[in-house]
Design a protein around this motif. Structure first.
Motif, PDB file in Angstrom:
ATOM      1  N   LEU A 279       0.886  -1.239  -0.270  1.00 26.74           N
ATOM      2  CA  LEU A 279      -0.052  -0.131   0.055  1.00 26.74           C
ATOM      3  C   LEU A 279       0.802   1.204  -0.001  1.00 26.74           C
ATOM      4  N   GLU A 280       2.043   1.269   0.648  1.00 25.40           N
ATOM      5  CA  GLU A 280       2.825   2.262   0.712  1.00 25.40           C
ATOM      6  C   GLU A 280       3.616   2.443  -0.545  1.00 25.40           C
ATOM      7  N   GLN A 281       3.979   1.569  -0.896  1.00 23.87           N
ATOM      8  CA  GLN A 281       4.734   1.620  -2.308  1.00 23.87           C
ATOM      9  C   GLN A 281       3.497   2.228  -3.292  1.00 23.87           C
ATOM     10  N   MET A 282       2.389   1.692  -3.141  1.00 30.33           N
ATOM     11  CA  MET A 282       1.419   2.198  -4.224  1.00 30.33           C
ATOM     12  C   MET A 282       1.150   3.824  -4.077  1.00 30.33           C
ATOM     13  N   GLN A 283       0.968   4.109  -2.694  1.00 31.75           N
ATOM     14  CA  GLN A 283       0.934   5.593  -2.368  1.00 31.75           C
ATOM     15  C   GLN A 283       2.014   6.429  -2.998  1.00 31.75           C
TER      16      GLN A 283
END
Ligand code: ADP
Length: 521
Positions: A279-283
Motif C-alpha cells: 500500500l505504501e509503495q502504491m501511495q
C-alpha cells in the motif's frame, strides 16, 4: 497356628508369645481408620481388619476376621481385585515374597455390592528381633476420590490443551517469572523445536536478531511490572524464514491477586505487513504519478506554446543565413529576419512568464492549514522512496505552530518536490550518511512559519545556486527543470519566500516561509 523357628526361646513359649503378639496387632489394626490386613510369610491372607471385612462384605463369622490362618493362597483372594489389575498385583506380590522387602501398588478392590474402588496398598514385612519374618502387614488407603480428581485433572488438561490447540495462533503459557511452561501444537509446528529448546528463546535465534534486544528488554520490564504487553517481532520458522508476529501477553491472577500465569498469543501478521508495504509503495507510486502528471500537463501546454515562436525563430534564422550568403549579401533582409527572431524569442519568454503567472493566478484556496499535519502526510507518502534509497528521515517540528493561510494541496506539492529532489540528490553520493531533515519553526518576525528541508547530498554548484529557480534549468538527464520554479511561484502566491543555501557540513537546505492566518476581525 504355624510353627516358627526359635533361637533364644523354647518352641512352646515362643509360639505362645507370637500368637499373643499377633492378637494384639490384630486388635490394633481393628481400631485404626484404615483398611488393613495380614498375610502369612508364605503369602496366604490370614487376617483383614473390621473396616476391610465390612468393605468386602465378609460374614460376621468369617475366619479372616479372627486372624485364623485359613491357608488361603494368593490366587484365592486375587479374585477380590479388578481383573485389569490382576497381573500387576501378582507381580508386585511375588516380588515381595521373593525379596522380603516392602512394596506399594495401586489396584481396584471389589466391594460388597460388586463395585470397585481404587486403593493404594503398602505391604511391610513384620519381623521378629532375630529377623524372622512373622507376618506381612498391609495397609490400603482409599484413593478413589484422588484418582477421580487426577483423572478429571488430566481430562481438563487434555481439554484445555485441545482448547489452546484450537486457537488460531501461537499460544504460550508462562510461569509468573516468565519461564515457558507449555505451548500449543502450532508453536511446535512453527518453530520445529522442543519445549526445552523454546525455553531458551532469549539466547537462540527464535526471535530475529534485530528485534531481540528490544524484545528482551520489554519482556524483563513486563515480567517485573505485571502489565499486559504488546509487541511486534519477527519469529523464525522451522525452515529459517522470519515472519512478522504481533505478540500479546496478559497475566492471569489468582484469587489473592497474584499472577498465576501469563498467557501469550502470537498472531502471524506477515501478510498484513506485506500488504501495508504494498500500500505504501502504491501511495508512493501514486505521489510520483501525481507529480509527473501535474508536470506533464504543464510541459505539454508549455512546449506547445513555446514551440511555435521557436519554430518561427528557427525559420527566420535560416532565412537570415540565406540572405547573408547571397552575393552580394542582403543586409536589409538579414536585419528584418533578426528583428523577427528577437520578437519570437521575446514571445517564447512571455509564454514561460505566462505559465508562471498562471500558476500564481491558480485560484488558490485560502484555508487555515495545519502545516505540520500537511507535511507529515507528504513524509508518509515518500517514506518508501526514502527507505529504498537508504535515506533516513528526521523531523523537528516546533510546538504550538500557528496555522498558515493557503491551499493545502499546493503546499504539499511544494514539499513533495523539495523532498523528492533531496532524495534524488543524495542517491548519487557514494559515502556518508544520507539524512533528510525536515523542520518547521515559528518565525514571529516574519509573521508566520519557516519550513526547512535539509539534505546531505552533493550540495549546489555556483551555477546551480544562481539558476536553480529558472524554468527549464535542470542537471538531470530526465529532468524538466520546472519543479523549483513552480515551487517558488506557489510559495510567493502564498505571500512567502523560497530560497536555497548550502547545508553544513554538506548538502543543501531549501527553506520557505509562509505567513500565518490572520486572527481577529
Ligand atoms: P528537476 O528536478 O526536474 O531537475 P527542479 O527545478 O526541481 O527540476 O530542480 C532543478 C535543479 O536544481 C536540479 O536539476 C538539480 O540540479 C538542482 N537541485 C534541486 N534540488 C537539489 C538538491 N536538494 N541538491 C542539489 N541540487 C538540487
Amino acid at each position: 497356628m504355624h510353627k516358627t523357628r526359635s533361637v533364644d526361646l523354647d518352641e512352646g513359649k515362643k509360639a505362645e508369645e507370637q500368637s499373643r503378639f499377633l492378637a494384639q496387632l490384630q486388635a490394633s489394626l481393628n481400631v485404626i481408620p484404615a483398611y488393613a490386613w495380614c498375610a502369612a510369610p508364605s503369602g496366604g491372607l490370614t487376617f483383614v481388619n473390621k473396616r476391610t471385612a465390612e468393605y468386602l462384605g465378609l460374614p460376621h463369622d468369617h475366619p479372616l476376621r479372627f486372624g485364623i490362618d485359613v491357608g488361603a493362597q494368593w490366587d484365592a483372594h486375587i479374585a477380590l481385585l479388578h481383573p485389569d489389575d490382576h497381573e500387576k498385583s501378582r507381580k508386585s506380590w511375588s516380588t515381595c515374597l521373593r525379596t522380603g522387602e516392602f512394596a506399594e501398588e495401586s489396584f481396584r478392590v471389589r466391594n460388597a455390592q460388586g463395585g470397585y474402588r481404587w486403593f493404594r496398598s503398602r505391604v511391610e514385612p513384620l519381623r521378629a528381633s532375630d529377623g524372622t519374618l512373622l507376618q506381612w502387614v498391609g495397609v490400603n488407603v482409599d484413593i478413589e476420590e484422588l484418582t477421580c480428581a487426577e483423572q478429571a485433572l488430566r481430562e481438563s488438561e487434555r481439554s484445555s490443551r485441545s482448547a489452546i490447540d484450537g486457537i488460531a495462533g501461537l499460544v504460550a503459557i508462562m510461569a509468573p517469572n516468565g519461564e515457558l511452561e507449555t505451548v500449543n501444537r502450532q508453536v511446535f509446528e512453527y518453530f520445529g523445536q522442543s519445549l526445552e529448546e523454546l525455553k531458551n528463546w532469549g539466547t537462540s535465534d527464535a526471535v530475529h536478531p534485530e528485534d531481540l534486544p528490544h524484545v528482551v528488554e520489554l519482556f524483563k520490564r513486563v515480567i517485573a511490572s505485571g502489565n499486559p504487553y504488546h509487541i511486534d517481532q519477527r519469529l523464525r520458522r522451522f525452515d529459517g524464514e522470519y515472519r512478522w508476529f504481533e505478540t500479546r501477553g496478559v497475566p492471569v491472577r489468582d484469587d489473592s491477586g497474584r499472577i498465576a500465569r501469563w498467557y501469550v498469543l502470537h498472531t502471524d501478521i506477515e501478510d498484513r505487513i506485506r500488504a501495508l508495504a504494498r500500500l505504501e509503495q502504491m501511495q508512493s507510486d501514486f505521489a510520483h504519478m501525481n507529480r509527473v502528471a501535474t508536470m506533464g500537463q504543464l510541459t505539454a501546454s508549455i512546449t506547445h506554446e513555446v514551440n511555435q515562436p521557436i519554430t518561427a525563430a528557427v525559420t527566420y534564422a535560416l532565412a537570415a543565413r540565406r540572405f547573408l550568403s547571397a552575393d552580394p549579401p542582403n543586409f536589409r533582409e538579414v536585419d528584418d529576419a533578426l528583428s523577427l527572431i528577437v520578437k519570437e524569442g521575446t514571445r517564447a519568454g512571455e509564454v514561460v512568464e505566462r505559465v508562471r503567472a498562471l500558476i500564481k493566478k491558480m485560484p488558490a484556496r485560502k484555508d487555515a492549514v495545519a502545516i505540520d499535519d500537511a507535511i507529515l502526510e507528504v513524509i508518509a507518502l515518500t517514506r518508501t522512496e526514502a527507505a529504498n534509497n537508504s535515506v533516513s528521515v528526521r523531523t523537528q517540528f516546533a510546538e504550538g505552530l500557528p496555522r498558515v493561510q493557503g491551499d493545502r494541496v499546493q503546499l504539499q506539492q511544494v514539499m513533495l518536490n523539495l523532498i523528492v529532489n533531496a532524495i534524488q540528490a543524495m542517491r548519487g553520493i557514494g559515502e556518508g550518511a544520507r539524512e533528510l531533515q525536515i523542520s518547521i519553526d515559528a518565525v514571529p518576525s516574519e509573521g508566520g512559519v519557516r519550513v526547512g528541508v535539509r539534505d546531505t547530498g552533493p550540495g549546489l554548484s555556483p551555477e546551480s545556486l544562481s539558476r536553480l529557480f529558472e524554468p527549464f534549468y535542470t542537471t538531470k538527464p530526465d529532468g524538466m527543470g520546472m519543479g523549483l520554479s513552480i515551487c517558488r511561484s506557489i510559495v510567493e502566491a502564498h505571500g512567502g519566500r523560497l530560497w536555497a543555501e548550502a547545508n553544513e557540513p554538506r548538502g543543501t537546505i531549501f527553506q520557505f516561509t509562509l505567513p500565518a492566518v490572520q486572527v481577529g476581525p
